[in-house]
Scaffold this motif. Structure first.
Motif, PDB file in Angstrom:
ATOM      1  N   VAL A 107       0.928  -1.141  -0.173  1.00  0.00           N
ATOM      2  CA  VAL A 107       0.016   0.156   0.039  1.00  0.00           C
ATOM      3  C   VAL A 107       0.676   1.300  -0.172  1.00  0.00           C
ATOM      4  N   GLU A 108       0.649   2.140  -0.999  1.00  0.00           N
ATOM      5  CA  GLU A 108       1.442   3.430  -1.027  1.00  0.00           C
ATOM      6  C   GLU A 108       0.831   4.366   0.040  1.00  0.00           C
ATOM      7  N   LEU A 109       1.547   4.966   1.105  1.00  0.00           N
ATOM      8  CA  LEU A 109       1.390   5.793   1.897  1.00  0.00           C
ATOM      9  C   LEU A 109       2.108   6.935   1.430  1.00  0.00           C
ATOM     10  N   LEU A 110       1.420   8.347   1.882  1.00  0.00           N
ATOM     11  CA  LEU A 110       1.897   9.611   1.844  1.00  0.00           C
ATOM     12  C   LEU A 110       2.778   9.848   3.024  1.00  0.00           C
ATOM     13  N   LEU A 111       4.091  10.605   2.788  1.00  0.00           N
ATOM     14  CA  LEU A 111       4.828  10.888   4.199  1.00  0.00           C
ATOM     15  C   LEU A 111       3.975  12.366   4.583  1.00  0.00           C
ATOM     16  N   PRO A 112       4.334  12.796   5.810  1.00  0.00           N
ATOM     17  CA  PRO A 112       3.891  13.720   6.435  1.00  0.00           C
ATOM     18  C   PRO A 112       4.273  14.955   5.658  1.00  0.00           C
ATOM     19  N   ALA A 113       3.641  16.011   5.781  1.00  0.00           N
ATOM     20  CA  ALA A 113       3.811  17.323   4.800  1.00  0.00           C
ATOM     21  C   ALA A 113       5.077  17.842   5.337  1.00  0.00           C
ATOM     22  N   GLY A 114       6.118  18.196   4.461  1.00  0.00           N
ATOM     23  CA  GLY A 114       7.495  18.572   4.619  1.00  0.00           C
ATOM     24  C   GLY A 114       8.454  17.475   4.761  1.00  0.00           C
ATOM     25  N   VAL A 115       8.239  16.286   4.606  1.00  0.00           N
ATOM     26  CA  VAL A 115       9.091  15.263   4.478  1.00  0.00           C
ATOM     27  C   VAL A 115       9.383  14.863   3.147  1.00  0.00           C
ATOM     28  N   ARG A 116      10.773  14.786   2.757  1.00  0.00           N
ATOM     29  CA  ARG A 116      10.947  14.262   1.304  1.00  0.00           C
ATOM     30  C   ARG A 116      11.753  12.857   1.563  1.00  0.00           C
TER      31      ARG A 116
END
Length: 270
Positions: A107-116
């Motif tokens: 499952v593809e999860l988005l990282l928290p905003a501001g994290v690359r």
């Protein structure tokens, strides 16, 4: 997907093949003991077709490891080697069993905003700092430490570990990822592909988040990204979780429990 016995056989073959480029394999009773560079050690494991492992086998393996400046360690899949735990305990080792999971539907999860998230190159000058993130995370599993709380290890042994890691990254035996926030590394993880008769299998290892940043989904996001990267080329991706709570995080990103993996060393019992 292969049957459950097929998956476990595949994992056993992975662990048998992983040390071969780095170590010679010594047979001790029912155990195979990889003897190589202490900066990148491999544990002893039951040998396929080697018969039941005895406490004498474990003692002999530990002696060989210590004589070779390796940490005494044994690892196995209890479902495949059910008598090994008793042998390890009989030899004075502490045994811990961990959930073993396999990626079935990443499952593809988005990282928290501001994290690359970045794939680490072999020549990345910040590699020792990424290693320090892991050292901080594993040294303070329940604390609130920051990476600055653990000094950068500049010892000869640490430099040797970094050099080995660079070499592994360069030849594709380790794929490392780092999550960066405000220009600073905050989480790391790797997967380690091995070719087994033309089929690639990879183990996800070393997923670590700075303690002060836990609870934001960084660990799950890192595991998700590593699984996605690994499954681009690997026929099978698996991992061992630190405990049931961590296993549940991995289940959220498409891993399923398969069995258990056991590790034994000379730590005093809890």
């Amino acid at each position: 997907m292969p049957t459950r016995p097929g998956l476990l056989d595949c994992i056993e073959r992975y662990f048998a093949a992983a040390p071969l480029p780095d170590a010679r394999i010594e047979s001790v009773g029912g155990l195979d003991v990889p003897i190589g560079d202490p900066v990148w050690p491999y544990p002893a494991r039951p040998r396929a077709g080697g018969g039941p492992v005895t406490a004498d086998d474990v003692r002999a393996a530990v002696t060989l490891q210590e004589e070779s400046a390796l940490p005494p360690a044994l690892e196995w899949v209890p479902e495949c080697s059910p008598d090994t735990a008793a042998a390890a305990r009989g030899a004075g080792l502490t045994v811990e069993e961990l959930p073993l999971l396999v990626a079935v539907d990443p499952v593809e999860l988005l990282l928290p905003a501001g994290v690359r998230l970045y794939v680490v190159g072999a020549d990345d000058p910040q590699l020792p700092h990424y290693q320090r993130v892991a050292a901080t995370a594993f040294a303070t599993p329940g604390g609130a430490a920051d990476v600055g709380d653990v000094p950068l290890d500049s010892s000869a042994e640490a430099r040797a570990r970094t050099a080995v890691l660079r070499e592994r990254i360069a030849v594709g035996r380790t794929v490392m990822m780092v999550a960066v926030e405000n220009g600073r590394p905050v989480a790391v993880g790797s997967h380690q592909p091995v070719d087994i008769d033309g089929n690639e299998v990879s183990e996800v290892v070393g997923v670590a988040t700075l303690p002060r940043l836990r609870g934001r989904g960084l660990g799950a996001g890192m595991a998700s990204a590593l699984a996605a990267h690994a499954t681009e080329t690997a026929d099978m991706v698996f991992l061992a979780a630190g405990d049931d709570d961590v296993a549940r995080i991995y289940e959220r990103v498409g891993f399923a429990r398969l069995a258990t993996t056991a590790v034994a060393d000379l730590r005093p019992p809890c």
